[in-house]
Design a protein around this motif. Sequence first.
Motif, PDB file in Angstrom:
ATOM      1  N   HIS A  55      38.223  19.244 -15.924  1.00  0.00           N
ATOM      2  CA  HIS A  55      37.819  20.108 -17.032  1.00  0.00           C
ATOM      3  C   HIS A  55      39.068  20.374 -17.860  1.00  0.00           C
ATOM      4  CE1 HIS A  55      35.462  23.038 -19.191  1.00  0.00           C
ATOM      5  NE2 HIS A  55      36.427  23.921 -19.025  1.00  0.00           N
ATOM      6  N   THR A  56      38.987  20.101 -19.157  1.00  0.00           N
ATOM      7  CA  THR A  56      40.132  20.312 -20.031  1.00  0.00           C
ATOM      8  C   THR A  56      39.846  21.471 -20.980  1.00  0.00           C
ATOM      9  OG1 THR A  56      39.301  18.688 -21.617  1.00  0.00           O
ATOM     10  CG2 THR A  56      40.823  17.882 -19.951  1.00  0.00           C
ATOM     11  N   LEU A  57      40.840  22.333 -21.122  1.00  0.00           N
ATOM     12  CA  LEU A  57      40.755  23.461 -22.049  1.00  0.00           C
ATOM     13  C   LEU A  57      41.811  23.239 -23.118  1.00  0.00           C
ATOM     14  CD1 LEU A  57      40.561  26.272 -19.376  1.00  0.00           C
ATOM     15  CD2 LEU A  57      38.693  25.457 -20.807  1.00  0.00           C
ATOM     16  N   ARG A  58      41.384  23.168 -24.367  1.00  0.00           N
ATOM     17  CA  ARG A  58      42.306  22.911 -25.470  1.00  0.00           C
ATOM     18  C   ARG A  58      42.895  24.204 -26.007  1.00  0.00           C
ATOM     19  NH1 ARG A  58      39.836  18.277 -29.246  1.00  0.00           N
ATOM     20  NH2 ARG A  58      41.292  16.824 -28.322  1.00  0.00           N
ATOM     21  N   GLY A  59      43.964  24.041 -26.760  1.00  0.00           N
ATOM     22  CA  GLY A  59      44.572  25.167 -27.456  1.00  0.00           C
ATOM     23  C   GLY A  59      45.590  25.910 -26.636  1.00  0.00           C
ATOM     24  N   ARG A  60      46.065  26.973 -27.247  1.00  0.00           N
ATOM     25  CA  ARG A  60      47.077  27.813 -26.603  1.00  0.00           C
ATOM     26  C   ARG A  60      46.524  28.356 -25.292  1.00  0.00           C
ATOM     27  NH1 ARG A  60      51.659  30.666 -28.662  1.00  0.00           N
ATOM     28  NH2 ARG A  60      52.057  32.525 -27.432  1.00  0.00           N
ATOM     29  N   GLY A  61      47.288  28.247 -24.245  1.00  0.00           N
ATOM     30  CA  GLY A  61      46.846  28.705 -22.932  1.00  0.00           C
ATOM     31  C   GLY A  61      45.892  27.740 -22.253  1.00  0.00           C
ATOM     32  N   GLY A  62      45.707  26.548 -22.847  1.00  0.00           N
ATOM     33  CA  GLY A  62      44.806  25.558 -22.280  1.00  0.00           C
ATOM     34  C   GLY A  62      45.472  24.776 -21.162  1.00  0.00           C
ATOM     35  N   GLY A  63      44.756  23.819 -20.657  1.00  0.00           N
ATOM     36  CA  GLY A  63      45.281  22.987 -19.586  1.00  0.00           C
ATOM     37  C   GLY A  63      44.158  22.259 -18.876  1.00  0.00           C
ATOM     38  N   LEU A  64      44.460  21.819 -17.685  1.00  0.00           N
ATOM     39  CA  LEU A  64      43.534  21.018 -16.894  1.00  0.00           C
ATOM     40  C   LEU A  64      43.266  21.685 -15.555  1.00  0.00           C
ATOM     41  CD1 LEU A  64      45.619  17.735 -17.099  1.00  0.00           C
ATOM     42  CD2 LEU A  64      43.815  18.392 -18.668  1.00  0.00           C
ATOM     43  N   ARG A  65      42.061  21.440 -15.052  1.00  0.00           N
ATOM     44  CA  ARG A  65      41.728  21.840 -13.681  1.00  0.00           C
ATOM     45  C   ARG A  65      40.600  20.933 -13.216  1.00  0.00           C
ATOM     46  NH1 ARG A  65      39.427  26.963 -16.105  1.00  0.00           N
ATOM     47  NH2 ARG A  65      37.212  26.506 -16.306  1.00  0.00           N
ATOM     48  N   LEU A  66      40.383  20.903 -11.925  1.00  0.00           N
ATOM     49  CA  LEU A  66      39.276  20.113 -11.399  1.00  0.00           C
ATOM     50  C   LEU A  66      37.959  20.679 -11.908  1.00  0.00           C
ATOM     51  CD1 LEU A  66      40.272  19.565  -7.647  1.00  0.00           C
ATOM     52  CD2 LEU A  66      40.414  17.919  -9.530  1.00  0.00           C
ATOM     53  N   ALA A  67      37.029  19.803 -12.218  1.00  0.00           N
ATOM     54  CA  ALA A  67      35.707  20.228 -12.676  1.00  0.00           C
ATOM     55  C   ALA A  67      34.756  20.431 -11.501  1.00  0.00           C
ATOM     56  CB  ALA A  67      35.129  19.194 -13.639  1.00  0.00           C
ATOM     57  N   ARG A  68      35.133  19.917 -10.342  1.00  0.00           N
ATOM     58  CA  ARG A  68      34.307  20.049  -9.137  1.00  0.00           C
ATOM     59  C   ARG A  68      35.200  20.368  -7.952  1.00  0.00           C
ATOM     60  NH1 ARG A  68      30.739  14.594  -9.215  1.00  0.00           N
ATOM     61  NH2 ARG A  68      32.752  13.668  -9.587  1.00  0.00           N
ATOM     62  N   PRO A  69      34.623  20.929  -6.902  1.00  0.00           N
ATOM     63  CA  PRO A  69      35.420  21.182  -5.696  1.00  0.00           C
ATOM     64  C   PRO A  69      35.947  19.869  -5.110  1.00  0.00           C
ATOM     65  CG  PRO A  69      33.289  22.311  -5.575  1.00  0.00           C
ATOM     66  CD  PRO A  69      33.237  21.404  -6.766  1.00  0.00           C
ATOM     67  N   PRO A  70      37.131  19.877  -4.508  1.00  0.00           N
ATOM     68  CA  PRO A  70      37.701  18.660  -3.927  1.00  0.00           C
ATOM     69  C   PRO A  70      36.763  17.957  -2.938  1.00  0.00           C
ATOM     70  CG  PRO A  70      39.367  20.358  -4.007  1.00  0.00           C
ATOM     71  CD  PRO A  70      38.067  21.009  -4.415  1.00  0.00           C
ATOM     72  N   ALA A  71      35.947  18.699  -2.224  1.00  0.00           N
ATOM     73  CA  ALA A  71      35.039  18.096  -1.245  1.00  0.00           C
ATOM     74  C   ALA A  71      33.938  17.269  -1.907  1.00  0.00           C
ATOM     75  CB  ALA A  71      34.419  19.176  -0.359  1.00  0.00           C
ATOM     76  N   GLU A  72      33.747  17.433  -3.213  1.00  0.00           N
ATOM     77  CA  GLU A  72      32.704  16.685  -3.926  1.00  0.00           C
ATOM     78  C   GLU A  72      33.258  15.467  -4.681  1.00  0.00           C
ATOM     79  OE1 GLU A  72      30.419  19.233  -6.467  1.00  0.00           O
ATOM     80  OE2 GLU A  72      30.032  20.669  -4.847  1.00  0.00           O
ATOM     81  N   ILE A  73      34.556  15.248  -4.595  1.00  0.00           N
ATOM     82  CA  ILE A  73      35.172  14.120  -5.302  1.00  0.00           C
ATOM     83  C   ILE A  73      35.473  13.027  -4.276  1.00  0.00           C
ATOM     84  CG2 ILE A  73      37.142  13.362  -6.688  1.00  0.00           C
ATOM     85  CD1 ILE A  73      37.259  16.244  -7.813  1.00  0.00           C
ATOM     86  N   VAL A  74      34.689  11.962  -4.305  1.00  0.00           N
ATOM     87  CA  VAL A  74      34.790  10.868  -3.341  1.00  0.00           C
ATOM     88  C   VAL A  74      35.789   9.827  -3.856  1.00  0.00           C
ATOM     89  CG1 VAL A  74      33.496   9.055  -2.138  1.00  0.00           C
ATOM     90  CG2 VAL A  74      32.421  11.283  -2.575  1.00  0.00           C
ATOM     91  N   VAL A  75      36.760   9.508  -3.031  1.00  0.00           N
ATOM     92  CA  VAL A  75      37.832   8.594  -3.429  1.00  0.00           C
ATOM     93  C   VAL A  75      37.276   7.225  -3.836  1.00  0.00           C
ATOM     94  CG1 VAL A  75      39.951   7.425  -2.673  1.00  0.00           C
ATOM     95  CG2 VAL A  75      39.541   9.810  -2.028  1.00  0.00           C
ATOM     96  N   GLY A  76      36.349   6.680  -3.083  1.00  0.00           N
ATOM     97  CA  GLY A  76      35.772   5.378  -3.417  1.00  0.00           C
ATOM     98  C   GLY A  76      35.105   5.379  -4.785  1.00  0.00           C
ATOM     99  N   ALA A  77      34.424   6.455  -5.111  1.00  0.00           N
ATOM    100  CA  ALA A  77      33.769   6.560  -6.425  1.00  0.00           C
ATOM    101  C   ALA A  77      34.809   6.593  -7.537  1.00  0.00           C
ATOM    102  CB  ALA A  77      32.879   7.797  -6.481  1.00  0.00           C
ATOM    103  N   VAL A  78      35.906   7.309  -7.321  1.00  0.00           N
ATOM    104  CA  VAL A  78      36.973   7.364  -8.327  1.00  0.00           C
ATOM    105  C   VAL A  78      37.553   5.967  -8.547  1.00  0.00           C
ATOM    106  CG1 VAL A  78      39.266   8.301  -8.885  1.00  0.00           C
ATOM    107  CG2 VAL A  78      37.534   9.776  -7.821  1.00  0.00           C
ATOM    108  N   VAL A  79      37.782   5.240  -7.459  1.00  0.00           N
ATOM    109  CA  VAL A  79      38.328   3.879  -7.582  1.00  0.00           C
ATOM    110  C   VAL A  79      37.361   2.997  -8.359  1.00  0.00           C
ATOM    111  CG1 VAL A  79      38.954   1.800  -6.277  1.00  0.00           C
ATOM    112  CG2 VAL A  79      39.824   4.038  -5.566  1.00  0.00           C
TER     113      VAL A  79
END
Length: 174
Positions: A55-79
């Motif tokens: 999840h990306t937040l633009r502008g002043r004070g913005g940044g990046l963070r995971l959009a889902r909990p780490p347990a829901e992000i499957v390494v094989g799917a990312v690859v």
Amino acid sequence: MRLTRYTDYSLRTLIYLGLNDTGLSSIAEIARAYGISESHLTKVVHQLGRLGLVHTLRGRGGGLRLARPPAEIVVGAVVRQTEEDLALVECFSGGACAITAPCRLRRALGEALAAFLAVLDGYTLADLLGDGAAPDLAMLLGLPVVGGKGAAAPRSDAGGTAPTPDTGSRDERG
């Protein structure tokens, strides 16, 4: 099999964001922590956002963070989503080969690729941050160590320590 630098950066970005679960991160700080190019990382983060992983937040004070909990992000799917071409040999992508019909190599390599991805499908981002790895990873990346925060419970099927592959690449994608 060799993963592209693009996939390597994708996985490293997710690890970083998984460790920094209390705040927002910037592309510059992730690039600095890993000693990698900001311009390439920008392309990676853009795709991770389009895939619904970041999840990306633009502008002043913005940044990046995971959009889902780490347990829901499957390494094989990312690859699968970040590798442009998983064709190990030319005949996988319809290329011409004089011995295609009787060749057994295509089948063997196909099975090997399927096994490789099946192993990666058994791991989530939470697994990569678990087993006490999170504090050490955070320290190496210059993130605050918060009592193992973000660490997952140990995997019940963890056998031994797997060798670390060379994740370099000839392809920087984009």
